[in-house]
Design a protein around this motif. Structure first.
Motif, mmCIF file in Angstrom:
data_model
loop_
_atom_site.group_PDB
_atom_site.id
_atom_site.type_symbol
_atom_site.label_atom_id
_atom_site.label_comp_id
_atom_site.label_asym_id
_atom_site.label_seq_id
_atom_site.Cartn_x
_atom_site.Cartn_y
_atom_site.Cartn_z
ATOM 1 N N UNK A 57 0.816 -1.216 0.000
ATOM 2 C CA UNK A 57 0.000 0.000 0.000
ATOM 3 C C UNK A 57 0.853 1.271 0.000
ATOM 4 N N UNK A 58 2.142 1.131 0.263
ATOM 5 C CA UNK A 58 3.038 2.298 0.262
ATOM 6 C C UNK A 58 4.477 1.816 0.120
ATOM 7 N N UNK A 59 5.258 2.528 -0.671
ATOM 8 C CA UNK A 59 6.667 2.188 -0.829
ATOM 9 C C UNK A 59 6.853 0.969 -1.709
ATOM 10 N N UNK A 60 7.934 0.249 -1.463
ATOM 11 C CA UNK A 60 8.235 -0.927 -2.261
ATOM 12 C C UNK A 60 9.523 -1.558 -1.802
ATOM 13 N N UNK A 70 12.072 -10.235 -7.371
ATOM 14 C CA UNK A 70 11.635 -9.172 -8.263
ATOM 15 C C UNK A 70 11.283 -7.947 -7.440
ATOM 16 N N UNK A 71 11.337 -6.810 -8.104
ATOM 17 C CA UNK A 71 10.953 -5.554 -7.470
ATOM 18 C C UNK A 71 9.435 -5.512 -7.360
ATOM 19 N N UNK A 72 8.953 -5.016 -6.224
ATOM 20 C CA UNK A 72 7.519 -4.832 -6.000
ATOM 21 C C UNK A 72 7.306 -3.418 -5.487
ATOM 22 N N UNK A 73 6.101 -2.896 -5.730
ATOM 23 C CA UNK A 73 5.828 -1.517 -5.314
ATOM 24 C C UNK A 73 4.349 -1.355 -4.988
ATOM 25 N N UNK A 90 12.772 -3.876 2.170
ATOM 26 C CA UNK A 90 12.230 -2.564 1.842
ATOM 27 C C UNK A 90 13.223 -1.757 1.011
ATOM 28 N N UNK A 91 12.671 -0.988 0.088
ATOM 29 C CA UNK A 91 13.468 -0.073 -0.713
ATOM 30 C C UNK A 91 13.779 1.196 0.058
ATOM 31 N N UNK A 92 14.285 2.239 -0.637
ATOM 32 C CA UNK A 92 14.721 3.466 0.030
ATOM 33 C C UNK A 92 13.603 4.245 0.731
ATOM 34 N N UNK A 93 12.341 3.983 0.376
ATOM 35 C CA UNK A 93 11.215 4.663 1.026
ATOM 36 C C UNK A 93 10.575 3.809 2.115
ATOM 37 N N UNK A 94 11.098 2.603 2.326
ATOM 38 C CA UNK A 94 10.451 1.665 3.235
ATOM 39 C C UNK A 94 9.282 1.013 2.536
ATOM 40 N N UNK A 95 8.544 0.211 3.253
ATOM 41 C CA UNK A 95 7.373 -0.444 2.672
ATOM 42 C C UNK A 95 6.313 -0.637 3.746
#
Length: 113
Positions: A57-60, A70-73, A90-95
């Protein structure tokens, strides 16, 4: 009618290392929200009985499922069958994601290598 407000939920840490707030937990299923800080990962694990669906629902970040990554977002849904090894980083924005488990999540059904 069961109605639960996010504002009243107490967060706790699961065995895999994610912080969750459990919205509902019935004998048949559970629904929770999990958050990971930027770069944080769950510990790779599987559930012998529960099938899970992750809805971001937020981030990726990066989702690993039985050796495939695989990448998810935001907006992606991931099906995690029982017995499938999985981990999300989690990516740079968190998830932030919703986790639906059938049957419901249980610490006793969480296994590590």
């Amino acid at each position: 009618m069961d109605v639960v407000s996010y504002r009243t939920l107490e967060p706790f840490t699961t065995k895999d290392g994610s912080t969750i707030r459990e919205y509902l937990h019935t004998p048949a299923q559970s629904l929770a929200e999990a958050t990971l800080a930027p770069g944080q990962s769950t510990e790779r694990h599987y559930h012998a009985v529960s099938e899970e669906i992750y809805l971001l629902v937020e981030g990726g970040g990066t989702m690993e499922l039985d050796g495939a990554s695989r990448e998810v977002r935001e907006g992606d849904a991931v099906l995690i069958p029982p017995g499938a090894w999985h981990e999300i980083t989690a990516g740079p924005e968190g998830v932030r994601l919703l986790c639906c488990c059938v049957p419901p999540y249980s610490h006793d059904d969480t296994y590590f290598a």
